[in-house]
Design a protein around this motif. Structure first.
Motif, PDB file in Angstrom:
ATOM      1  N   LEU A  44       0.761  -1.262   0.014  1.00  0.00           N
ATOM      2  CA  LEU A  44       0.132   0.046  -0.112  1.00  0.00           C
ATOM      3  C   LEU A  44       0.701   1.208   0.028  1.00  0.00           C
ATOM      4  CD1 LEU A  44      -2.906   1.389   0.141  1.00  0.00           C
ATOM      5  CD2 LEU A  44      -2.674   1.363   2.793  1.00  0.00           C
ATOM      6  N   SER A  45       0.854   2.066  -1.062  1.00  0.00           N
ATOM      7  CA  SER A  45       1.454   3.169  -1.089  1.00  0.00           C
ATOM      8  C   SER A  45       1.121   4.486  -1.257  1.00  0.00           C
ATOM      9  CB  SER A  45       2.339   3.178  -2.612  1.00  0.00           C
ATOM     10  OG  SER A  45       2.793   4.501  -3.042  1.00  0.00           O
ATOM     11  N   VAL A  46       1.414   5.474  -0.138  1.00  0.00           N
ATOM     12  CA  VAL A  46       0.718   6.424   0.233  1.00  0.00           C
ATOM     13  C   VAL A  46       1.739   7.620   0.312  1.00  0.00           C
ATOM     14  CG1 VAL A  46      -0.857   5.263   1.599  1.00  0.00           C
ATOM     15  CG2 VAL A  46       1.073   6.119   2.840  1.00  0.00           C
ATOM     16  N   PRO A  47       1.175   8.996   0.092  1.00  0.00           N
ATOM     17  CA  PRO A  47       2.202  10.078   0.406  1.00  0.00           C
ATOM     18  C   PRO A  47       3.265  10.088   1.580  1.00  0.00           C
ATOM     19  CG  PRO A  47       0.034  10.874  -0.348  1.00  0.00           C
ATOM     20  CD  PRO A  47      -0.007   9.274   0.038  1.00  0.00           C
ATOM     21  N   GLU A  48       4.341  10.517   1.274  1.00  0.00           N
ATOM     22  CA  GLU A  48       5.198  10.714   2.454  1.00  0.00           C
ATOM     23  C   GLU A  48       4.794  10.994   3.655  1.00  0.00           C
ATOM     24  OE1 GLU A  48       9.852  11.627   2.095  1.00  0.00           O
ATOM     25  OE2 GLU A  48       8.522  13.543   2.104  1.00  0.00           O
ATOM     26  N   GLU A  49       4.304  12.189   3.682  1.00  0.00           N
ATOM     27  CA  GLU A  49       3.841  12.919   4.845  1.00  0.00           C
ATOM     28  C   GLU A  49       2.786  12.189   5.649  1.00  0.00           C
ATOM     29  OE1 GLU A  49       2.800  17.414   6.647  1.00  0.00           O
ATOM     30  OE2 GLU A  49       2.187  16.950   4.742  1.00  0.00           O
ATOM     31  N   LEU A  50       1.690  11.617   5.101  1.00  0.00           N
ATOM     32  CA  LEU A  50       0.826  10.775   5.573  1.00  0.00           C
ATOM     33  C   LEU A  50       1.253   9.466   6.095  1.00  0.00           C
ATOM     34  CD1 LEU A  50      -2.377  10.138   6.062  1.00  0.00           C
ATOM     35  CD2 LEU A  50      -2.178   9.391   3.791  1.00  0.00           C
ATOM     36  N   GLY A  51       2.286   8.994   5.462  1.00  0.00           N
ATOM     37  CA  GLY A  51       2.897   7.512   5.671  1.00  0.00           C
ATOM     38  C   GLY A  51       3.718   7.547   7.022  1.00  0.00           C
ATOM     39  N   ALA A  52       4.434   8.716   6.933  1.00  0.00           N
ATOM     40  CA  ALA A  52       5.297   8.873   8.255  1.00  0.00           C
ATOM     41  C   ALA A  52       4.274   9.169   9.440  1.00  0.00           C
ATOM     42  CB  ALA A  52       6.280  10.119   8.082  1.00  0.00           C
ATOM     43  N   LEU A  53       3.371   9.654   9.452  1.00  0.00           N
ATOM     44  CA  LEU A  53       2.538   9.819  10.649  1.00  0.00           C
ATOM     45  C   LEU A  53       1.704   8.593  10.895  1.00  0.00           C
ATOM     46  CD1 LEU A  53       0.790  13.308   9.945  1.00  0.00           C
ATOM     47  CD2 LEU A  53       2.179  12.682  11.872  1.00  0.00           C
ATOM     48  N   ALA A  54       1.469   7.884   9.950  1.00  0.00           N
ATOM     49  CA  ALA A  54       0.664   6.476  10.253  1.00  0.00           C
ATOM     50  C   ALA A  54       1.824   5.480  10.717  1.00  0.00           C
ATOM     51  CB  ALA A  54       0.225   6.000   8.647  1.00  0.00           C
TER      52      ALA A  54
END
Length: 203
Positions: A44-54
C-alpha cells in the motif's frame, strides 16, 4: 544480527522469479531488484507525510511491524500487507499494488539510491494487518487536517481565515468500518480513504 539479515534476505528474495538472480542484483551497483507483488505480500503506497505519521502510530501499538519502504524521490511510503487478491483501497494518491504489480526494493538493511527501508523485513514474514494500517491512516489524516486548520487561523482573533474549507477526513463509514479493529477485517472489503485535502505527490 547476521542471522536475522540472512533470513530477511531469503524471505524478500523468495518473491522474485529467480531468487538467486535477485540477490545477485542486490550486490550490483544499483543495489536494487524488481519483485512481484501478490505472491508473498502486497504494498500500500501513500504520500510521504501521511505515511510517516501513520507509521509513528503503528509503532506505538504492541504488534510487530511489517516492512515499510520509502522512496525519497517520489516522496512516498509503502506498507507491506498480506496478499489479498480481492483487496481494494480507494483514495486520492493511494495506490494498492497487488498481483500483477511490481516494486523495486533494495536488500534488507541497505539503501538503494532513492529507496530505503524505514522498517526492514525481519525474516519471519511479519506483515502489517490491513485494519491496523487503516486506523493509523485515519489518525494521520486527522492530524494533518488539524495542522492545516491551525495554520489557517488568524493570528489576531484565532478565527479561520477567508477561504478555509472543511475537508472530509477519515475512512468512509459503512461496510468499510463495520466491525473493524486492530485484529483485522475480512478479505475483500473495500477501504476508502479520503485524501482529497492533501497535496498531490509525484507519481
Amino acid at each position: 544480527m547476521q542471522t536475522i539479515r540472512r533470513q530477511a534476505t531469503e524471505w524478500l528474495a523468495a518473491a522474485a522469479t529467480d531468487p538467486r538472480d535477485c540477490k545477485r542484483q542486490w550486490h550490483e551497483e544499483s543495489g536494487v531488484a524488481v519483485l512481484a507483488c501478490g505472491r508473498s505480500w502486497d504494498v500500500l503506497s501513500v504520500p510521504e507525510e501521511l505515511g510517516a505519521l501513520a507509521l509513528n502510530a503503528l509503532l506505538r501499538i504492541p504488534q510487530a511491524p511489517g516492512p515499510v519502504l520509502a522512496d525519497a524521490v517520489a516522496r512516498r511510503v509503502g506498507f507491506f500487507l498480506p496478499p489479498d487478491p480481492a483487496g481494494r483501497w480507494v483514495g486520492t494518491d493511494v495506490r494498492y499494488l497487488g498481483k500483477g504489480a511490481w516494486v523495486t526494493v533494495p536488500a534488507p538493511h541497505l539503501a538503494g539510491g532513492r529507496l530505503r527501508w524505514l522498517v526492514p523485513p525481519d525474516g519471519t514474514g511479519t506483515l502489517f494487518r490491513p485494519a491496523a494500517v487503516e486506523l493509523a491512516l485515519e489518525y494521520a489524516l486527522g492530524t494533518l487536517a488539524a495542522q492545516a486548520t491551525a495554520r489557517r487561523r488568524c493570528t489576531t482573533c484565532g478565527g479561520l481565515t477567508a477561504g478555509t474549507r472543511s475537508h472530509g477526513v477519515g475512512v468512509v463509514p459503512g461496510d468499510v468500518r463495520s466491525h473493524v479493529g486492530v485484529g483485522g477485517v475480512e478479505d475483500g472489503q473495500q477501504r476508502t480513504v479520503l485524501l482529497g485535502s492533501l497535496t498531490a505527490f509525484n507519481r
